[in-house]
Design a protein around this motif. Structure first.
Motif, PDB file in Angstrom:
ATOM      1  N   ILE A  20     -52.997 -19.139  16.075  1.00 55.95           N
ATOM      2  CA  ILE A  20     -51.978 -18.378  16.807  1.00 55.95           C
ATOM      3  C   ILE A  20     -51.451 -19.197  17.981  1.00 55.95           C
ATOM      4  O   ILE A  20     -50.262 -19.206  18.281  1.00 55.95           O
ATOM      5  CB  ILE A  20     -52.570 -17.035  17.313  1.00 55.95           C
ATOM      6  N   GLN A  21     -52.355 -19.906  18.619  1.00 58.78           N
ATOM      7  CA  GLN A  21     -51.989 -20.690  19.793  1.00 58.78           C
ATOM      8  C   GLN A  21     -52.367 -22.147  19.557  1.00 58.78           C
ATOM      9  O   GLN A  21     -53.498 -22.461  19.197  1.00 58.78           O
ATOM     10  CB  GLN A  21     -52.744 -20.183  21.036  1.00 58.78           C
ATOM     11  N   GLU A  22     -51.408 -23.054  19.722  1.00 60.15           N
ATOM     12  CA  GLU A  22     -51.706 -24.496  19.640  1.00 60.15           C
ATOM     13  C   GLU A  22     -51.916 -25.021  21.048  1.00 60.15           C
ATOM     14  O   GLU A  22     -51.015 -24.940  21.900  1.00 60.15           O
ATOM     15  CB  GLU A  22     -50.550 -25.250  18.977  1.00 60.15           C
ATOM     16  N   ALA A  23     -53.096 -25.533  21.306  1.00 55.58           N
ATOM     17  CA  ALA A  23     -53.389 -26.064  22.638  1.00 55.58           C
ATOM     18  C   ALA A  23     -52.545 -27.301  22.910  1.00 55.58           C
ATOM     19  O   ALA A  23     -52.384 -28.155  22.028  1.00 55.58           O
ATOM     20  CB  ALA A  23     -54.869 -26.409  22.746  1.00 55.58           C
ATOM     21  N   LYS A  24     -52.010 -27.403  24.091  1.00 53.37           N
ATOM     22  CA  LYS A  24     -51.152 -28.532  24.451  1.00 53.37           C
ATOM     23  C   LYS A  24     -51.964 -29.778  24.768  1.00 53.37           C
ATOM     24  O   LYS A  24     -51.463 -30.903  24.699  1.00 53.37           O
ATOM     25  CB  LYS A  24     -50.272 -28.173  25.655  1.00 53.37           C
TER      26      LYS A  24
END
Length: 401
Positions: free
Chosen positions: A285-289
């Protein structure tokens, strides 16, 4: 393309002769019948016995060695072949061919050859760039001979330059492209085909991703087969590590979202779409930067479903023939039939990826083709190129209806 073709391979004297051994093997693997002729200089690098064993045919060496009394050997070979390949082509044989000199078996047979002739020069860069060689190659091109451009790389003399014989796969692709240009009325010559290949990557952070074991080999084989049938092929691939088939446009993508976008951009103008790629079912859901650091003993990732590209296309299709793949480990027929109906596809190609000779990364495959209007077609274990040919033949039967 080369199946049942009669190929005369003319080997002249250069260090690159060793590569031609593999080239002959590839011709035979492609279904061709190969006969080899060698100059005296070529035999200093590789023995005639090597080519005799590889080709299963006698090797021609001497103009006056008439093995069959009822035949003139160099004329017989020239008349026998569907195409001739000169590899490696030295500056000497290039000069002879350009000026009609016939003073040994190879040059005499080539002078008598009316079939297409492909020439693969290999020599020192300075010899290749010499005005005489440039002039001779230009003459041969005007004469209708097809010249395979040599590669730039490390030469036998110990320095980098232009003059290396291309790799056998490159020569094979060039020859297939040359033969393809001469053909007309191919079954897919007016069709635009989209093929996807490889496993998509769904990023967790800049250095990690979720993916699968798909190599993309099946998709590349399908692209090759469709191209050889005359199609305008766009290959949407997650990998660039495999050789690009002749006359195929490749679009490199990474994620399922990128693949979806690339397919949708081209879908309206396509005639056949083959979704051979292994598209990830879920993505973070969330791609870490930034790279996630190892701080806790457990890490929980929240995943969401990716878009079902095949189902999306099934709802959108108008005139397109839509083909999907089902990579399963159990209940192959049940899942494939369900996918055929649910995704509104015209064909589903199902394979058991738990089998070592039919799964991901294998050079072979075993598939069952499911359609809406006929019994399943089982294709036993064989190379992925041959599997691709079978799939395209079924597709052709659906287009004709």
């Amino acid at each position: 393309m080369l199946k049942n073709k009669k190929i005369a391979v003319y080997v002249t004297g250069g260090i690159a002769v060793y590569k031609v051994c593999d080239l002959v093997r590839k011709f035979i693997k492609a279904g061709a019948d190969v006969k080899v002729a060698m100059t005296a200089s070529a035999t200093e690098f590789v023995t005639p016995l090597t080519f005799q064993v590889l080709s299963k045919n006698d090797v021609y060496l001497d103009t006056f060695d008439e093995k069959v009394s009822s035949e003139v050997a160099h004329i017989h070979l020239a008349d026998w072949c569907d195409l001739a390949v000169v590899a490696p082509a030295t500056a000497n044989i290039i000069a002879k061919m350009a000026n009609g000199i016939a003073d040994d078996f190879v040059s005499t047979a080539l002078l008598a050859t009316t079939a297409p002739i492909f020439i693969a020069p290999a020599m020192n860069q300075h010899m290749f760039e010499n005005p005489a060689t440039v002039r001779n190659l230009t003459t041969l091109q005007v004469d209708g001979r097809m010249i395979i451009e040599p590669n730039t790389g490390f030469l036998a003399e110990g320095y980098v330059g232009k003059g290396r014989l291309p790799e056998p796969d490159e020569i094979l692709a060039f020859i297939e492209a040359g033969l393809l240009e001469q053909q007309i009325d191919l079954p897919l010559s007016t069709k635009k085909v989209i093929i996807t290949a490889g496993g998509t990557k769904e990023r967790i952070d800049p250095v990690r991703f979720i993916t699968n074991d798909s190599s993309g080999k099946m998709g590349y084989s399908l692209a090759k087969s469709a191209s050889l049938l005359g199609a305008d092929v766009t290959l949407i691939s997650t990998t660039s590590n495999l050789p690009l088939p002749v006359n195929v446009t490749r679009v490199i993508v990474e994620s399922s979202q990128e693949m979806e976008q690339a397919v949708l951009e081209r879908f309206a103008t396509s005639d056949i779409v083959i979704m051979a790629a292994a598209v990830s079912d879920y993505r973070p859901i969330q791609e870490a930067k930034e790279k996630i650091k190892k701080t806790e003993s457990l890490l929980t990732l929240e995943l969401e479903k990716t878009t079902d590209i095949l189902a999306t296309l099934g709802k959108m299709k108008d005139h397109q023939l839509l083909i999907g793949f089902a990579a399963e480990t159990t209940n192959l027929a049940e899942y494939a039939k369900g996918k055929l109906a649910k995704k509104k596809a015209d064909m589903i190609v199902a394979n058991d990826v738990s089998k070592s000779n039919a799964g991901f990364n294998s050079d072979t495959n075993e598939v069952t083709i499911f359609t809406n209007d006929q019994e399943p077609i089982h294709v036993s274990v064989r190379s992925k190129d041959l599997i691709a040919d079978e799939i395209l033949q079924v597709a052709l039967s659906k287009i004709k209806k």
